[in-house]
Design a protein around this motif. Structure first.
Motif, PDB file in Angstrom:
ATOM      1  N   LYS A 263       0.826  -1.207   0.000  1.00  0.00           N
ATOM      2  CA  LYS A 263       0.000   0.000   0.000  1.00  0.00           C
ATOM      3  C   LYS A 263       0.863   1.261   0.000  1.00  0.00           C
ATOM      4  CE  LYS A 263      -3.777   2.214   2.540  1.00  0.00           C
ATOM      5  NZ  LYS A 263      -4.763   2.070   3.645  1.00  0.00           N
ATOM      6  N   LYS A 264       1.921   1.264   0.811  1.00  0.00           N
ATOM      7  CA  LYS A 264       2.810   2.441   0.858  1.00  0.00           C
ATOM      8  C   LYS A 264       3.406   2.727  -0.515  1.00  0.00           C
ATOM      9  CE  LYS A 264       4.412   2.250   5.683  1.00  0.00           C
ATOM     10  NZ  LYS A 264       5.571   1.874   6.540  1.00  0.00           N
ATOM     11  N   GLU A 265       3.864   1.681  -1.185  1.00  0.00           N
ATOM     12  CA  GLU A 265       4.506   1.868  -2.486  1.00  0.00           C
ATOM     13  C   GLU A 265       3.497   2.357  -3.524  1.00  0.00           C
ATOM     14  OE1 GLU A 265       7.508   2.191  -5.181  1.00  0.00           O
ATOM     15  OE2 GLU A 265       7.667   1.825  -3.023  1.00  0.00           O
ATOM     16  N   LEU A 266       2.288   1.835  -3.477  1.00  0.00           N
ATOM     17  CA  LEU A 266       1.254   2.293  -4.414  1.00  0.00           C
ATOM     18  C   LEU A 266       0.923   3.763  -4.176  1.00  0.00           C
ATOM     19  CD1 LEU A 266      -1.134  -0.800  -4.394  1.00  0.00           C
ATOM     20  CD2 LEU A 266       0.042   0.119  -6.408  1.00  0.00           C
ATOM     21  N   ARG A 267       0.754   4.131  -2.914  1.00  0.00           N
ATOM     22  CA  ARG A 267       0.412   5.523  -2.605  1.00  0.00           C
ATOM     23  C   ARG A 267       1.553   6.449  -3.016  1.00  0.00           C
ATOM     24  NH1 ARG A 267      -3.512   2.852  -2.531  1.00  0.00           N
ATOM     25  NH2 ARG A 267      -5.041   2.628  -0.842  1.00  0.00           N
ATOM     26  N   LYS A 268       2.792   5.975  -2.824  1.00  0.00           N
ATOM     27  CA  LYS A 268       3.955   6.777  -3.198  1.00  0.00           C
ATOM     28  C   LYS A 268       3.962   7.048  -4.696  1.00  0.00           C
ATOM     29  CE  LYS A 268       8.215   5.072  -2.939  1.00  0.00           C
ATOM     30  NZ  LYS A 268       9.432   4.508  -2.299  1.00  0.00           N
ATOM     31  N   ARG A 269       3.445   6.095  -5.458  1.00  0.00           N
ATOM     32  CA  ARG A 269       3.403   6.255  -6.915  1.00  0.00           C
ATOM     33  C   ARG A 269       2.126   6.950  -7.390  1.00  0.00           C
ATOM     34  NH1 ARG A 269       5.998   0.910  -9.783  1.00  0.00           N
ATOM     35  NH2 ARG A 269       7.557   0.394  -8.191  1.00  0.00           N
ATOM     36  N   GLY A 270       1.276   7.351  -6.450  1.00  0.00           N
ATOM     37  CA  GLY A 270       0.081   8.105  -6.813  1.00  0.00           C
ATOM     38  C   GLY A 270      -1.155   7.270  -7.071  1.00  0.00           C
ATOM     39  N   TYR A 271      -1.137   5.986  -6.701  1.00  0.00           N
ATOM     40  CA  TYR A 271      -2.293   5.106  -6.914  1.00  0.00           C
ATOM     41  C   TYR A 271      -3.053   4.950  -5.599  1.00  0.00           C
ATOM     42  CZ  TYR A 271      -0.355   3.950 -11.459  1.00  0.00           C
ATOM     43  OH  TYR A 271       0.117   4.025 -12.742  1.00  0.00           O
TER      44      TYR A 271
END
Length: 657
Positions: free
Chosen positions: A87-95
């Motif tokens: 989830k952190k990585e997705l949010r970091k990429r704007g998703y």
């Protein structure tokens, strides 16, 4: 309005007027479901959940394909913990796509995941129970003690979801009903519904309402009946109208998976049920998304449509399969004949022996014989095109009435007569007459004439945008008038891609066939692909509705992070070796979660049991454990041989007559 209609109206707003069932809105991240929101589309990752980079990359591909919710398996605490990294990585990429944790046997993983993701899915069949295929006798007191035990295990998750604003799907699967439920209620839609309601009662007792429900099965008949019964039971018990997640589980791959999914999902969408769709294909998850969109978008402009007369008495029981009783006319209708397939050649200027190849007949010039495949149609509607060669003995030709008058002396030639001309007393065949009618044509005079004519088969059509409901209404008229004429269901399509034809036709015909309506189907498909594809679509619809079995059936899960082998590759290998075993059902499951229970009524099972290891089943019984993957397909074939179900393929799948 009688009591039966009052009950039926609880499972849908109307049987004759399209409108979506109004459900409560459920908050799932920043993308709510239910209420006035559109039908949401979702899918599930197939990457190992511990592979953060792979899970993130696949999730992004799914989102870019149009996926609105992404489900990720969390079979243990470590996977649940890693959801936070994903989830952190997705949010970091704007998703910001809402994530759903898929939980089966591990309440502690669910409780952790509920603090991280926007939604958790639990399976009531194995969240607090174990499955050993045992029959257990319960007293009222002992059963209540079991409910108290479940409550104790489940309440912590409910309270966490309530605290964190996390949504929950209570997702029953037909194949994984607990021994407790099966012993008490049976292996049927009643058991499926009660399995979910036990958990729903606990949620409402805790004033937790952020809930979605599902009733999945690999058998579309069972799936449809269970969802309908769920809605009725929720209304009867005074529950809120919770959103429904629709899906046919283990649908398989290719056109089989698409057609089976469309029969189940489409039948419910026709009656306005469903708030989110997941199409479970044994393919990459991004391939599921456009299929779900195609199913959902048919209803964007369904209303308003041409009015359909109201139903005063509904003679169909929507929660169980009962085939409409009809008389037999030649090989159509009656108690023992399977639904027939009628191919459409009326647009051809000339019909030759080669024309029949696409509909299952191959002529051998040296042998002067016809080879007849398992998917050989039963009749061909040729309209005004005269066939001037000797046709196979298993095939009938249907001519427009005026042309039939010039061909009536030929064997296996039958007239297609419009209802108005039929009532005028035109010349008829002594054996079989196809009478064409729309709902508007079905009056007392026509019904009386059909009932007294033992050579008549009704051939129905519709031009209504809400065509399945209009044709169902026609069946209701016949049933309420006690008319047992066999019925061929006809639908016309034009300028569609092959996949669109499969999805639309499976919905339109499937919605009738799952209720036991129809003695045959006729797909008139103009510019929708080759004859072979149209013909296969008809047979695959009958197979998916379990009304006519013409080939092997594969119950194959769609893969996920729990999967222990390459499902797509393995399914292809098994299919290539066994596709000639007509009527045999083979379950191909990636792990034990989707193992013997999820295979439901499979004859044989191939289940991942560990890295590089397979367990083989006969029915629900384990017969071989720890088979090396490299040898497992051969061992499956040997198992089928041992039980007397193996046939040697003839090379082309045809039977020579």
């Amino acid at each position: 309005m009688n009591d039966q209609i009052a009950g039926i109206r609880q499972y849908c707003n109307s049987l004759v007027e399209y409108s979506r069932r109004k459900t409560v809105e459920v908050k799932i991240g920043d993308l709510p479901m239910g209420g006035n929101n559109p039908i949401r589309i979702q899918s599930m990752t197939t990457i190992d959940t511990m592979d953060t980079a792979g899970s993130v990359a696949q999730t992004i591909r799914m989102v870019e394909a149009g996926c609105e919710y992404v489900r990720i398996t969390a079979p243990s605490i470590k996977e649940a913990q890693n959801l936070e990294e994903i989830k952190k990585e997705l949010r970091k990429r704007g998703y910001t796509v809402p994530l759903v944790a898929d939980i089966h046997f591990t309440p502690n993983a669910a409780e952790l995941a509920a603090r991280i993701v926007e939604k958790v899915r639990i399976n009531p069949g194995n969240y607090a129970d174990k499955k050993r295929f045992e029959t257990i006798e319960y007293t009222e007191a002992s059963y209540q003690a079991e409910l108290d035990r479940i409550r104790e295990k489940f309440i912590p998750l409910v309270r966490i979801c309530k605290e964190y604003g996390t949504a929950m799907r209570i997702g029953t699967n037909h194949g994984s009903l607990s021994d407790r439920i099966m012993s008490r209620y049976g292996d049927n839609p009643v058991g499926m519904v009660e399995s979910a309601l036990e958990f729903l009662r606990i949620c409402e007792d805790e004033s937790y309402y952020n809930i979605v429900l599902s009733m999945k099965s690999s058998n579309p008949q069972v799936m449809v009946q269970a969802y309908r019964l769920l809605v009725q039971k929720m209304d009867e018990e005074g529950f809120k109208p919770y959103p429904l997640h629709l899906g046919v589980t283990e649908a398989g791959d290719g056109e089989d998976g698409r057609i089976k999914s469309s029969v189940g999902i489409g039948t419910l969408l026709e009656d306005g049920l469903g708030d989110t769709i997941r199409v479970s294909l044994t393919e990459e998850p991004e391939a599921e998304v456009p299929v779900a969109f195609e199913l959902a978008r048919r209803y964007d402009k369904r209303a308003p449509h041409d009015p359909i007369p109201a139903i005063e008495h509904y003679p169909i029981t929507p929660f169980e399969y009962n085939r409409r009783k009809t008389r037999a006319v030649l090989n159509i209708g009656g108690e023992h004949f399977v639904p027939r397939v009628v191919a459409d050649f009326s647009g051809k200027q000339k019909v030759t022996p080669a024309s029949l190849f696409g509909v299952g007949y191959q002529y051998s010039v040296p042998l002067d014989k016809w080879n007849i495949a398992d998917m050989a149609c039963d009749y061909v509607f040729v309209g005004d095109t005269v066939v001037d060669f000797e046709i196979p003995g298993t095939l009938g030709l249907i001519y427009n009435h005026k042309t039939w008058l010039t061909q009536k002396a030929r064997p296996q030639a039958y007239p297609f007569i419009r209802a108005e001309h039929y009532l005028q007393g035109v010349e008829k065949s002594n054996t079989l007459n196809f009478v064409y009618a729309l709902l508007a044509d079905v009056n007392d005079a026509l019904v009386d004439a059909l009932q007294s004519d033992k050579t008549a088969v009704l051939f129905i059509d519709t031009y209504n945008a809400h065509g399945m409901a209009e044709q169902r209404r026609l069946f209701v008229t016949l049933m309420n008038k006690g008319c047992d004429v066999p019925v061929i269901i006809g639908r016309a399509y034009g300028d569609l891609e092959v996949e669109q034809l499969q999805l639309y036709a499976a919905t339109d015909f499937g919605g009738l066939l799952v209720d036991g309506l129809g003695d045959g189907i006729f797909i008139a498909a103009e510019n929708c692909g080759p004859d072979k594809k149209v013909n296969e679509t008809a047979f695959n619809i009958l197979q998916a509705t379990r009304t006519r079995i013409s080939k092997t059936e594969y119950i194959s899960c769609p893969s996920c992070g729990r999967t222990l082998f390459d499902l797509q590759e393995t399914t292809g290998k098994i299919r290539s070796r066994t596709s000639h075993l007509k009527g045999i059902k083979i379950g191909i499951m990636g792990c034990i979660v989707n193992g013997p229970g999820e295979m439901a009524d499979a004859d044989y099972g191939y289940v991942g049991s560990g890295p590089g290891r397979i367990t083989l089943y006969k029915g629900k019984e384990v017969v071989r454990k720890n088979v090396p993957t490299a040898k497992a397909v051969d061992e499956l074939i040997n198992l089928i041989r041992e039980h007397g179900d193996w046939l040697e393929p003839d090379g082309n799948g045809a039977v020579t007559h």
